[in-house]
Design a protein around this motif. Structure first.
Motif, PDB file in Angstrom:
ATOM      1  N   ILE A  81      70.701 109.428 -11.543  1.00  0.00           N
ATOM      2  CA  ILE A  81      69.241 110.365 -11.655  1.00  0.00           C
ATOM      3  C   ILE A  81      68.159 109.554 -12.341  1.00  0.00           C
ATOM      4  O   ILE A  81      67.011 109.650 -12.138  1.00  0.00           O
ATOM      5  N   LEU A  82      68.540 108.775 -13.519  1.00  0.00           N
ATOM      6  CA  LEU A  82      67.572 108.006 -14.309  1.00  0.00           C
ATOM      7  C   LEU A  82      67.128 107.000 -13.453  1.00  0.00           C
ATOM      8  O   LEU A  82      65.831 106.862 -13.319  1.00  0.00           O
ATOM      9  N   THR A  83      67.727 106.170 -12.412  1.00  0.00           N
ATOM     10  CA  THR A  83      66.954 105.051 -11.785  1.00  0.00           C
ATOM     11  C   THR A  83      66.250 105.814 -10.539  1.00  0.00           C
ATOM     12  O   THR A  83      65.117 105.377 -10.330  1.00  0.00           O
ATOM     13  N   ASP A  84      66.759 106.896  -9.936  1.00  0.00           N
ATOM     14  CA  ASP A  84      65.834 107.872  -9.193  1.00  0.00           C
ATOM     15  C   ASP A  84      64.427 108.129  -9.730  1.00  0.00           C
ATOM     16  O   ASP A  84      63.428 108.064  -9.045  1.00  0.00           O
ATOM     17  N   TYR A  85      64.439 108.640 -11.094  1.00  0.00           N
ATOM     18  CA  TYR A  85      63.308 109.008 -11.628  1.00  0.00           C
ATOM     19  C   TYR A  85      62.254 107.816 -11.722  1.00  0.00           C
ATOM     20  O   TYR A  85      61.053 107.859 -11.466  1.00  0.00           O
ATOM     21  N   LEU A  86      62.948 106.540 -12.103  1.00  0.00           N
ATOM     22  CA  LEU A  86      61.872 105.577 -12.344  1.00  0.00           C
ATOM     23  C   LEU A  86      61.507 105.046 -11.157  1.00  0.00           C
ATOM     24  O   LEU A  86      60.547 104.471 -11.082  1.00  0.00           O
ATOM     25  N   GLU A  87      62.354 104.775 -10.083  1.00  0.00           N
ATOM     26  CA  GLU A  87      61.890 104.386  -8.745  1.00  0.00           C
ATOM     27  C   GLU A  87      60.743 105.311  -8.114  1.00  0.00           C
ATOM     28  O   GLU A  87      60.078 104.725  -7.409  1.00  0.00           O
ATOM     29  N   GLY A  88      61.078 106.607  -8.455  1.00  0.00           N
ATOM     30  CA  GLY A  88      60.185 107.542  -7.952  1.00  0.00           C
ATOM     31  C   GLY A  88      58.599 107.490  -8.695  1.00  0.00           C
ATOM     32  O   GLY A  88      57.729 108.242  -8.179  1.00  0.00           O
ATOM     33  N   GLY A  89      58.474 106.807  -9.785  1.00  0.00           N
ATOM     34  CA  GLY A  89      57.359 106.638 -10.290  1.00  0.00           C
ATOM     35  C   GLY A  89      57.039 107.511 -11.462  1.00  0.00           C
ATOM     36  O   GLY A  89      56.135 107.739 -12.140  1.00  0.00           O
ATOM     37  N   ASP A  90      58.251 108.355 -11.990  1.00  0.00           N
ATOM     38  CA  ASP A  90      58.462 108.978 -13.163  1.00  0.00           C
ATOM     39  C   ASP A  90      58.668 108.067 -14.154  1.00  0.00           C
ATOM     40  O   ASP A  90      59.161 107.252 -14.099  1.00  0.00           O
ATOM     41  N   SER A  91      58.339 108.747 -15.474  1.00  0.00           N
ATOM     42  CA  SER A  91      58.400 108.044 -16.816  1.00  0.00           C
ATOM     43  C   SER A  91      59.771 108.154 -17.369  1.00  0.00           C
ATOM     44  O   SER A  91      60.361 109.275 -17.096  1.00  0.00           O
ATOM     45  N   ASP A 102      60.075 109.254 -20.151  1.00  0.00           N
ATOM     46  CA  ASP A 102      59.935 110.523 -20.793  1.00  0.00           C
ATOM     47  C   ASP A 102      60.125 111.723 -20.073  1.00  0.00           C
ATOM     48  O   ASP A 102      60.725 112.620 -20.524  1.00  0.00           O
ATOM     49  N   ASP A 103      59.671 111.658 -18.767  1.00  0.00           N
ATOM     50  CA  ASP A 103      59.824 112.636 -17.738  1.00  0.00           C
ATOM     51  C   ASP A 103      61.528 112.846 -17.495  1.00  0.00           C
ATOM     52  O   ASP A 103      61.820 114.149 -17.748  1.00  0.00           O
ATOM     53  N   PHE A 104      62.223 111.844 -17.433  1.00  0.00           N
ATOM     54  CA  PHE A 104      63.633 112.006 -17.287  1.00  0.00           C
ATOM     55  C   PHE A 104      64.326 112.585 -18.599  1.00  0.00           C
ATOM     56  O   PHE A 104      64.979 113.563 -18.645  1.00  0.00           O
ATOM     57  N   LEU A 105      63.759 112.079 -19.860  1.00  0.00           N
ATOM     58  CA  LEU A 105      64.321 112.829 -20.791  1.00  0.00           C
ATOM     59  C   LEU A 105      64.015 114.295 -21.325  1.00  0.00           C
ATOM     60  O   LEU A 105      64.886 114.927 -21.890  1.00  0.00           O
ATOM     61  N   GLU A 106      62.916 114.726 -20.851  1.00  0.00           N
ATOM     62  CA  GLU A 106      62.420 115.797 -20.934  1.00  0.00           C
ATOM     63  C   GLU A 106      63.346 116.892 -20.001  1.00  0.00           C
ATOM     64  O   GLU A 106      63.920 118.006 -20.357  1.00  0.00           O
ATOM     65  N   GLN A 107      63.826 116.466 -18.874  1.00  0.00           N
ATOM     66  CA  GLN A 107      64.606 117.299 -17.957  1.00  0.00           C
ATOM     67  C   GLN A 107      66.012 116.947 -18.307  1.00  0.00           C
ATOM     68  O   GLN A 107      66.856 118.125 -17.922  1.00  0.00           O
ATOM     69  N   TYR A 108      66.584 116.137 -18.893  1.00  0.00           N
ATOM     70  CA  TYR A 108      67.845 115.986 -19.561  1.00  0.00           C
ATOM     71  C   TYR A 108      67.968 115.579 -21.056  1.00  0.00           C
ATOM     72  O   TYR A 108      68.229 114.486 -21.250  1.00  0.00           O
ATOM     73  N   PRO A 109      67.815 116.796 -21.699  1.00  0.00           N
ATOM     74  CA  PRO A 109      67.839 116.591 -22.950  1.00  0.00           C
ATOM     75  C   PRO A 109      69.227 116.139 -23.661  1.00  0.00           C
ATOM     76  O   PRO A 109      69.178 115.686 -24.767  1.00  0.00           O
ATOM     77  N   ALA A 146      69.541 106.019 -22.919  1.00  0.00           N
ATOM     78  CA  ALA A 146      68.970 105.737 -21.688  1.00  0.00           C
ATOM     79  C   ALA A 146      68.539 104.229 -21.576  1.00  0.00           C
ATOM     80  O   ALA A 146      68.788 103.461 -20.573  1.00  0.00           O
ATOM     81  N   ILE A 147      67.870 103.834 -22.727  1.00  0.00           N
ATOM     82  CA  ILE A 147      67.761 102.437 -22.811  1.00  0.00           C
ATOM     83  C   ILE A 147      68.878 101.469 -22.698  1.00  0.00           C
ATOM     84  O   ILE A 147      68.681 100.447 -22.005  1.00  0.00           O
ATOM     85  N   ALA A 148      69.748 101.852 -23.544  1.00  0.00           N
ATOM     86  CA  ALA A 148      71.169 101.165 -23.572  1.00  0.00           C
ATOM     87  C   ALA A 148      71.820 101.226 -22.164  1.00  0.00           C
ATOM     88  O   ALA A 148      72.355 100.213 -21.572  1.00  0.00           O
ATOM     89  N   ALA A 149      71.687 102.126 -21.399  1.00  0.00           N
ATOM     90  CA  ALA A 149      72.192 102.329 -20.129  1.00  0.00           C
ATOM     91  C   ALA A 149      71.470 101.284 -18.970  1.00  0.00           C
ATOM     92  O   ALA A 149      72.068 100.514 -18.324  1.00  0.00           O
TER      93      ALA A 149
END
Length: 68
Positions: A27-37, A39-46, A53-56
Motif C-alpha cells: 500500500i505504501l509503494t502504491d501511494y508513492l507510485e501514484g504520486g501521493d506523499s 504524509d498522505d499514506f500516514l494520514e490514512q494508516y495512522p 515507513a522510512i525504515a521499511a
C-alpha cells in the motif's frame, strides 16, 4: 533490530506487512507510485509511524541492492 516489514502466513496470508499492524507494505509503494506523499499514506494508516515507513523503504532498498 527487528525488521519493520514482516511476512507471517498467519497475518494477511503472508503478505509483507508493517510489523505490529495488518497494513501491507505494498500500500505504501502504491501511494508513492501514484504520486501521493508519505504524509498522505500516514494520514490514512495512522498505525504506521513515519519512522517505520522510512525504515521499511530503506529495508526494501537494501534488499534489492544487495541481491546479485
Amino acid at each position: 533490530m527487528d525488521k519493520i516489514i514482516i511476512k507471517d502466513p498467519n497475518i494477511m496470508g503472508g503478505e509483507p506487512v508493517f510489523r505490529g499492524t495488518r497494513v501491507p507494505f505494498k500500500i505504501l509503494t502504491d501511494y508513492l507510485e501514484g504520486g501521493d506523499s508519505l504524509d498522505d499514506f500516514l494520514e490514512q494508516y495512522p498505525s504506521v509511524t513515519r519512522q517505520d515507513a522510512i525504515a521499511a523503504i530503506e529495508e526494501a532498498r537494501i534488499s534489492l541492492v544487495s541481491k546479485p
